[in-house]
Design an enzyme around this catalytic site. Structure first.
Site, PDB file in Angstrom:
ATOM      1  CB  SER A  99     -16.645   3.554  22.351  1.00 37.43           C
ATOM      2  OG  SER A  99     -15.854   3.243  23.641  1.00 37.43           O
TER       3      SER A  99
ATOM      4  CE1 TYR B  32     -21.299   6.862  23.829  1.00 33.86           C
ATOM      5  CE2 TYR B  32     -20.152   4.801  24.428  1.00 33.86           C
ATOM      6  CZ  TYR B  32     -20.228   5.755  23.715  1.00 33.86           C
ATOM      7  OH  TYR B  32     -18.586   6.439  23.826  1.00 33.86           O
TER       8      TYR B  32
ATOM      9  CE  LYS C 102     -19.750   6.051  20.335  1.00 31.93           C
ATOM     10  NZ  LYS C 102     -19.890   6.826  19.511  1.00 31.93           N
TER      11      LYS C 102
HETATM   12  N1  LIG Z   1     -14.500  10.629  25.892  1.00 29.09           N
HETATM   13  C1  LIG Z   1     -15.017   9.761  25.879  1.00 29.09           C
HETATM   14  O1  LIG Z   1     -14.331   9.243  26.893  1.00 29.09           O
HETATM   15  C2  LIG Z   1     -14.653   8.899  24.949  1.00 29.09           C
HETATM   16  C3  LIG Z   1     -14.653   7.368  24.637  1.00 29.09           C
HETATM   17  C4  LIG Z   1     -15.146   6.868  23.632  1.00 29.09           C
HETATM   18  C5  LIG Z   1     -15.788   7.295  22.778  1.00 29.09           C
HETATM   19  N2  LIG Z   1     -15.733   8.453  22.318  1.00 29.09           N
HETATM   20  C6  LIG Z   1     -16.180   8.823  21.772  1.00 29.09           C
HETATM   21  O2  LIG Z   1     -15.816  10.116  21.141  1.00 29.09           O
HETATM   22  C7  LIG Z   1     -16.732  11.494  20.107  1.00 29.09           C
HETATM   23  C8  LIG Z   1     -16.939  12.223  21.000  1.00 29.09           C
HETATM   24  O3  LIG Z   1     -17.018  12.372  22.245  1.00 29.09           O
HETATM   25  P1  LIG Z   1     -16.352  13.601  22.990  1.00 29.09           P
HETATM   26  O4  LIG Z   1     -16.203  12.824  24.505  1.00 29.09           O
HETATM   27  O5  LIG Z   1     -15.901  14.325  22.553  1.00 29.09           O
HETATM   28  O6  LIG Z   1     -18.201  14.325  23.582  1.00 29.09           O
HETATM   29  P2  LIG Z   1     -18.649  16.004  23.769  1.00 29.09           P
HETATM   30  O7  LIG Z   1     -17.445  16.540  24.506  1.00 29.09           O
HETATM   31  O8  LIG Z   1     -19.785  15.344  25.351  1.00 29.09           O
HETATM   32  O9  LIG Z   1     -19.164  16.415  22.085  1.00 29.09           O
HETATM   33  C9  LIG Z   1     -19.707  15.615  21.580  1.00 29.09           C
HETATM   34  C10 LIG Z   1     -20.345  16.090  20.634  1.00 29.09           C
HETATM   35  O10 LIG Z   1     -21.477  16.073  19.520  1.00 29.09           O
HETATM   36  C11 LIG Z   1     -22.408  16.664  19.424  1.00 29.09           C
HETATM   37  N3  LIG Z   1     -23.906  16.285  18.836  1.00 29.09           N
HETATM   38  C12 LIG Z   1     -24.583  15.300  20.115  1.00 29.09           C
HETATM   39  N4  LIG Z   1     -25.441  15.111  19.467  1.00 29.09           N
HETATM   40  C13 LIG Z   1     -25.663  15.480  18.646  1.00 29.09           C
HETATM   41  C14 LIG Z   1     -26.496  15.425  17.498  1.00 29.09           C
HETATM   42  N5  LIG Z   1     -27.055  14.560  17.845  1.00 29.09           N
HETATM   43  N6  LIG Z   1     -26.199  16.447  16.525  1.00 29.09           N
HETATM   44  C15 LIG Z   1     -25.555  16.927  16.040  1.00 29.09           C
HETATM   45  N7  LIG Z   1     -24.377  16.956  16.956  1.00 29.09           N
HETATM   46  C16 LIG Z   1     -24.020  16.511  18.372  1.00 29.09           C
HETATM   47  C17 LIG Z   1     -22.093  18.106  20.103  1.00 29.09           C
HETATM   48  O11 LIG Z   1     -22.979  19.109  19.616  1.00 29.09           O
HETATM   49  P3  LIG Z   1     -23.070  20.613  21.059  1.00 29.09           P
HETATM   50  O12 LIG Z   1     -21.820  21.569  21.046  1.00 29.09           O
HETATM   51  O13 LIG Z   1     -24.395  21.373  19.869  1.00 29.09           O
HETATM   52  O14 LIG Z   1     -23.825  20.425  21.788  1.00 29.09           O
HETATM   53  C18 LIG Z   1     -20.690  17.771  20.220  1.00 29.09           C
HETATM   54  O15 LIG Z   1     -19.574  19.073  19.322  1.00 29.09           O
HETATM   55  C19 LIG Z   1     -18.667  10.059  20.716  1.00 29.09           C
HETATM   56  O16 LIG Z   1     -18.199   9.966  19.586  1.00 29.09           O
HETATM   57  C20 LIG Z   1     -18.186   9.598  21.982  1.00 29.09           C
HETATM   58  O17 LIG Z   1     -18.727   8.374  22.145  1.00 29.09           O
HETATM   59  C21 LIG Z   1     -15.978   9.460  23.770  1.00 29.09           C
END
Ligand SMILES: NC(=O)c1ccc[n+]([C@@H]2O[C@H](COP(=O)([O-])OP(=O)(O)OC[C@H]3O[C@@H](n4cnc5c(N)ncnc54)[C@H](OP(=O)(O)O)[C@@H]3O)[C@@H](O)[C@H]2O)c1
Length: 246
Positions: free
Chosen positions: A141, A154, A158
């Site tokens: 991130s 976080y 990261k």
């Molecule tokens: N969205 C942003 O703006 C953003 C920005 C920078 C970085 N990121 C990074 O991108 C990645 C994806 O983010 P997102 O926004 O797509 O998140 P999200 O929509 O909240 O989805 C999170 C995913 O991770 C899974 N997960 C969470 N904890 C877990 C665990 N302990 N074991 C197995 N699976 C787990 C969830 O599974 P379930 O469906 O079963 O809950 C879901 O599939 C993350 O690493 C996040 O830090 C996101």
């Protein structure tokens, strides 16, 4: 098709960025082992992915548990015959100011976002070393590169992922295994859905491309880093943030 007959493990494939990554890789012929917290959640994307003509299995695995991860990697090898790609995407937030951050807020985020990636990477290393090829892509991130008030846990996880990935890249390069990091900015998913409208407007003012990112923006770079065009790229950190941190 760029990834025909290859197999990718994608963590967090049930929603948001992970789902977009799984679909994008599948469109290029890649078989998908999709991981989420429960099998039901992981399987929720099965229909869409199989409709693209590739093999899909969903696994319910808590990525923070090394024994569960090891078991899953063995199962994936049996079911798919090998592992070409690992996308460590699953992640969580437990945002709060430092003074209010509980031991659990800190530990859960570190255990999921950093130890989770370690668990998967270690587990796929042996089969990838044996195959003398592999690509590992870790989703970091911009917060890990620049910090953010209310996200010390976080940001630490990261940032740790960057040092981890550079070390893995050096360690495994001799076996033709690459490891890179993608650092998204603010992407429209469930994770950012709860941001206050006022904060979103402030962010938009700071983003030169004047929009939040789409999960597909991150998936497009993941596809490039998964393909042969990225064979000579390792240990690198790529930002996908609409220019927020130029
Ligand atoms: N969205 C942003 O703006 C953003 C920005 C920078 C970085 N990121 C990074 O991108 C990645 C994806 O983010 P997102 O926004 O797509 O998140 P999200 O929509 O909240 O989805 C999170 C995913 O991770 C899974 N997960 C969470 N904890 C877990 C665990 N302990 N074991 C197995 N699976 C787990 C969830 O599974 P379930 O469906 O079963 O809950 C879901 O599939 C993350 O690493 C996040 O830090 C996101």
């Amino acid at each position: 098709m760029k990834l025909s007959n290859q197999t990718a493990i994608v963590t967090g494939a049930s929603r948001g960025i992970g789902k977009a990554i799984a679909l994008t890789l599948a469109r290029e012929g890649c078989n998908i082992a999709g991981v989420a917290r429960s099998a039901a959640s992981a399987d929720s994307v099965a229909g869409e992915i199989r409709a693209l003509g590739v093999k899909f299995s969903g696994y319910g695995v808590d990525i923070a548990s090394s024994s569960a991860v090891n078991e899953c990697v063995e199962q994936v090898q049996k079911e798919f015959g090998g592992i070409d790609l690992l996308v460590n995407n699953a992640g969580i937030t437990r945002d709060t100011l430092l003074l209010r951050m509980s031991d659990a807020d800190w530990a859960t985020v570190l255990q999921t976002n950093l130890t989770g990636a370690f668990n998967w990477t270690r587990a796929v290393t042996r089969p990838m070393m044996k195959a003398r090829k592999g690509k590992i892509i870790n989703v970091g991130s911009v917060i890990g590169l620049h910090g953010n008030a209310g996200q010390a846990n976080y940001a630490a996880a990261k940032a740790g992922l960057v040092g981890f990935s550079k070390s893995v890249a050096k360690e495994l390069a001799a076996r033709n295994i690459t490891c890179n990091v993608i650092c998204p900015g603010f992407i429209q998913t469930d994770m950012t859905a709860t941001l206050a409208e006022e904060l979103k407007q402030k962010l938009l003012e700071q983003i030169p491309l004047k929009r939040l990112g789409a999960a597909d923006d991150v998936a497009a770079l993941t596809l490039f880093l998964s393909g042969s065009g990225a064979d000579y790229i390792t240990g690198q950190v790529f930002t996908v943030d609409g220019g927020l941190f130029i």
